[in-house]
Each structure stands twice: as structure tokens, then as C-alpha cells.
Scaffold this active site. Structure first.
Site, short mmCIF file in Angstrom:
data_model
loop_
_atom_site.label_atom_id
_atom_site.label_comp_id
_atom_site.label_asym_id
_atom_site.label_seq_id
_atom_site.Cartn_x
_atom_site.Cartn_y
_atom_site.Cartn_z
N ARG A 7 -8.12 -2.69 -1.93
CA ARG A 7 -7.92 -1.37 -1.13
C ARG A 7 -8.29 -0.16 -1.58
NH1 ARG A 7 -2.17 -2.36 2.08
NH2 ARG A 7 -3.24 -0.75 3.43
N ASP B 207 -0.57 -0.75 13.37
CA ASP B 207 -0.25 -1.96 12.67
C ASP B 207 0.22 -3.02 13.59
OD1 ASP B 207 -0.12 -0.98 10.11
OD2 ASP B 207 1.99 -0.38 10.00
N GLY C 224 0.73 -1.04 0.13
CA GLY C 224 0.08 0.14 -0.12
C GLY C 224 0.83 1.16 -0.03
N ARG D 274 1.05 -9.51 9.16
CA ARG D 274 0.84 -9.31 10.43
C ARG D 274 0.07 -10.30 11.22
NH1 ARG D 274 4.13 -5.10 10.63
NH2 ARG D 274 3.96 -3.26 9.03
C1 S3P Z 1 2.26 3.58 6.42
C2 S3P Z 1 1.09 4.25 6.87
C3 S3P Z 1 0.11 3.31 7.43
C4 S3P Z 1 0.50 1.78 7.92
C5 S3P Z 1 1.52 1.25 6.78
C6 S3P Z 1 2.49 2.03 6.51
C7 S3P Z 1 3.26 4.18 5.77
O1 S3P Z 1 -0.86 3.33 6.69
O2 S3P Z 1 -0.35 1.12 8.27
O3 S3P Z 1 1.66 -0.15 7.44
O4 S3P Z 1 4.52 3.78 5.45
O5 S3P Z 1 3.10 5.36 5.18
P1 S3P Z 1 -1.95 4.38 6.34
O6 S3P Z 1 -1.25 5.56 5.96
O7 S3P Z 1 -2.75 3.90 5.44
O8 S3P Z 1 -2.55 4.75 7.83
#
Ligand code: S3P
Length: 425
Positions: free
Chosen positions: A119, A312, A91, A385
């Protein structure tokens, strides 16, 4: 992966590099003028996807284990990719790269795996469109594949409905090449690695409360980055200590950025011992050694501004809550539903297999502690996770636990099974 009940957890260890910081080091290095050297890079599948995407845009990146060299050619040194860019399970890769590519004078298509396809992307596509970007995707830009036609952007002042570092970072990165000033305000402060690393690369970043601004047209300068151990990986080891009486562990060189260290606050609130030793600052990021010792835990309430600081870690916090005395309530955590899996559903379904009492709610879960866990047949559901959290539950469960689809763990913690074997007896 097979896990049996542990008698003791002990040792002195290091965890792999921080995932969020590793991604950002490659991205900023690729956009910078000159060479960037990254030490302690996380060679997990997600960060390797980021490297591969930038290679496909013509950036030379060498890697030997956790040492990475990025030969940056400046913001407009990227080339139009000939093929689709595959972000795998990541993501962070897709959302931050959408912001970067929106500024480029070319076209690119981004997609990933089955989980990425579910997502939400409009949270970044929407504000980037407001800045003038042309981005399309399934359901009007909500889902991948995303097709981006980059170009000239203008700065915006954006008030984000979610506390998301991916949203904030995508907009700020686009803002660095937009006309005028771009600012993002979020309801609670999310992880601020982008802001800190931009400063380390020579960018002027204005911060006030939950609002951060950058002005367009600034140049990044390549540099050396040392990546601390990932507190989100350390969290599984901290939990292992809390699950097994008599245990203690030293985890060296862990990043303890306050936007990430909610796990330490929660373990302490539950009665566990975590001592922060030898604190120092490495490229604007606070780093320390953690001395962790077992204690009987009690339930707690986790909500509000604490949520983005440990989002997380909620799967493994739920595991600790299952054996703690009393009830744990987790609320304001709707974001769990749009992670690698719906983590409210997957935590509840997998943890219940051990005999834990978990009730999923709309924005979190309620866990009745004091369960005597029994070994179970677990499925990671392809979520790293979930796989690791359930392996930790297995350390306190009678009999044997098996984790199906355990290879997902390589996304963020290569070597997890070996490290766990090394510290358990
Ligand atoms: C992350 C931000 C978080 C986190 C992901 C890593 C990042 O997500 O849950 O594992 O590296 O910017 P969100 O920005 O969707 O909260």
C-alpha cells in the site's frame, strides 16, 4: 464460512464499534494528559494492532471486551520502542502513527502484513517530510517498512491530491506538535472523525469547507469516549435486507456522520427503505437507529463527492447492484485499487463467480443488474470487506456459497458469521 440462500432477514441488532473512531480514541487517549475511557471499542484485529503499538511505546492500556482504559502521559510521554511496531493489516494505524511518531524525539520502524507492504505510503511520507520529518522506506518512502527519526517539525499548508482521511489525519496530528499552523485542504471532504475527536479532547480546530487547520503546541485532555456502531459494518446488514425479499431489520446505535453515510443515500436512491430514528450527538458524532426494510432495487450512478462518503461500502454496493434492475455505474473511485486489496479487481473477480455481470474500469466498475445469482466458491483474498460482501451475495444465491480465508473478517467485524446466522432464516 458457508452460506445458503436465506428466506428472510429480520431482528433488532447492534454492530461492533466504529473502526475509525476506535483507532482515534486509543491514539488521542495515549497522547492526552490523564485517563481516557473508551466504551464500545471495536475489538477487531486492526484496532488491537493500534493498542499493541502504543503499549510498545510505553503506554499502559487495559482492555476488557469493548471497554478500554488508556493511561495517557501527554504528547511526550511516549517511549522509543525497542522493537519494530507491527500494524498488522491496518492502513489507519500505520498512516496516523507515522504522523504521530514524526513529532517524537526518537526512532521507530513500522511495518505490517503482505497487504500493507503493497500500500502507498508516500502520500503521508511526502507532506511529513515537507514538515521536516526524516522518514525512509522502500522505493524512497513509498513502501514499508518505514523508518522514522522524529523531531522538530514546522507547520505547512498542504493541498492533498486525494480525499483521504488517513492523509489528512497524519498531517493534522503532526501539526499539533509543529511550529505554527498546519492546514490540509482536500478535493472532497473525507471522514472527519479526527477533527471531531480532537475537539472533544479540547483542541481548537478551524474548519472551512474542505480545509482544516490546527496550531502547534496544544494539549489534549483525557476523557470518556463512547464509540457508535460502525456504519461500514451496518452496511452489510442493510444490504442483506435488500438481497432477501420480505426482510426488515433494526440496527441500533449506528454512527451516521455525514462523511460516512453515503451508503444510506445510495440505498435510498436505489429504492430501498432506510429510516433514521432517534438521532442524537455523542462526543461530537451523530448517532441513530436505522430501520431498514426490503424493496426491489434499481441501478444508480455513484461518483464525485459521494465516493469518499462510501468508499469502504463499494464492495457490498456492487453486490446489491448485481441483483438490482438496470445498470449501476461507479466512477471516480480509483482509490479502490489501493485498499486492503485492489477492490476493483477483487470485487469483479469474486462477484463474477456468482454469475453477476461486472465490468471493471480504470476508476470503478459497471454492473448490469438483474442477475440470478448461483452459489460459488469465493476467496476473501485476505480482505475483510470482500469476504463479508460475498457472504451477503450468498444470501441471495441458489445453493451453497463458501468463503475461503474468512478469518480476515475479524479485522473489522468480529462475530459477523454469528450475527448473520442470528438474523437469517
Ligand atoms: C480510514 C480512511 C479511509 C478508509 C479506511 C479508514 C480512516 O482510507 O478507507 O477504511 O480511519 O481514516 P483513506 O484515508 O485511504 O481514504
Amino acid at each position: 464460512m458457508r452460506i445458503t440462500k436465506a428466506q428472510r432477514v429480520e431482528g433488532t441488532v447492534r454492530v461492533p464499534g466504529d473502526k475509525s473512531i476506535s483507532h482515534r480514541a486509543v491514539m488521542l487517549g495515549a497522547l492526552a494528559e490523564g485517563k481516557t475511557t473508551i466504551r464500545g471499542f471495536l475489538p477487531g484485529a486492526d484496532c488491537l494492532s493500534t493498542i499493541e503499538c502504543f503499549r510498545r511505546m510505553g503506554v499502559t492500556i487495559e482492555r476488557e471486551g469493548d471497554l478500554v482504559t488508556v493511561y495517557g502521559k501527554g504528547w511526550y510521554g511516549l517511549e522509543e520502542p525497542r522493537q519494530r511496531l507491527d500494524v498488522g493489516n491496518s492502513g489507519t494505524t500505520i498512516r496516523l502513527m507515522t504522523g504521530i511518531i514524526a513529532t517524537q524525539p526518537f526512532h521507530a520502524v513500522l511495518e505490517g502484513d503482505e497487504s500493507i507492504a503493497k500500500r502507498p505510503m508516500r502520500r503521508v511520507v511526502g507532506p511529513l517530510r515537507e514538515m521536516g520529518a526524516k522518514i525512509d522506506g522502500r522505493q524512497n518512502g513509498e513502501y514499508t517498512p518505514l523508518a522514522i527519526r522524529g523531531g522538530k517539525l514546522h507547520g505547512i499548508s498542504y493541498r492533498s491530491p486525494v480525499a483521504s482521511a488517513q492523509v489528512k489525519s497524519a498531517i493534522l496530528l503532526a501539526g499539533l506538535q509543529a511550529e505554527g499552523t498546519t492546514s490540509v485542504e482536500e478535493p472532497y471532504l473525507s471522514r472527519d472523525h479526527t477533527e471531531r475527536m480532537l475537539q472533544a479532547f479540547g483542541i481548537d480546530v478551524q474548519r472551512a469547507g474542505n480545509r482544516v487547520s490546527v496550531s502547534g503546541g496544544q494539549t489534549l485532555r483525557g476523557r470518556e469516549i463512547v464509540v457508535p456502531g460502525d456504519i461500514s459494518s451496518a452496511a452489510f446488514l442493510i444490504a442483506a435486507v435488500m438481497m432477501v425479499p420480505g426482510s426488515s431489520l433494526v440496527i441500533e446505535q449506528v454512527g451516521i456522520n455525514p462523511t460516512r453515510s453515503g451508503i444510506i443515500d445510495v440505498v435510498r436512491a436505489m429504492g430501498g427503505h432506510v429510516e433514521i430514528v432517534n438521532e442524537r450527538l455523542v462526543n461530537e458524532e451523530p448517532v441513530a437507529d436505522l430501520h431498514v426494510a426490503h424493496a426491489e432495487l434499481r441501478g444508480t450512478v455513484i461518483e464525485g463527492e459521494l465516493i469518499p462518503r462510501l468508499i469502504d461500502e463499494i464492495p457490498v454496493i456492487a453486490v446489491m447492484a448485481a441483483v438490482a434492475q438496470g445498470r449501476t455505474i461507479i466512477r471516480d473511485a480509483q482509490e479502490l485499487k489501493v485498499k486492503e486489496t485492489d477492490r476493483i479487481a477483487t470485487v469483479a473477480s469474486q462477484l463474477a463467480k456468482f454469475g453477476a455481470k461486472v465490468t471493471p474500469t480504470d476508476d470503478g466498475m459497471i454492473i448490469e443488474g438483474g442477475a440470478a445469482l448461483v452459489g460459488a466458491e469465493i476467496d476473501s483474498m485476505g480482505d475483510h470487506r470482500i469476504g463479508m460482501a460475498m457472504a451477503i451475495a450468498g444470501l441471495a444465491a441458489e445453493g451453497e456459497t463458501t468463503i475461503a480465508n474468512a478469518e480476515a473478517i475479524n479485522v473489522s467485524f468480529p462475530g459477523f458469521a454469528n450475527l448473520l446466522r442470528q438474523i437469517t432464516r
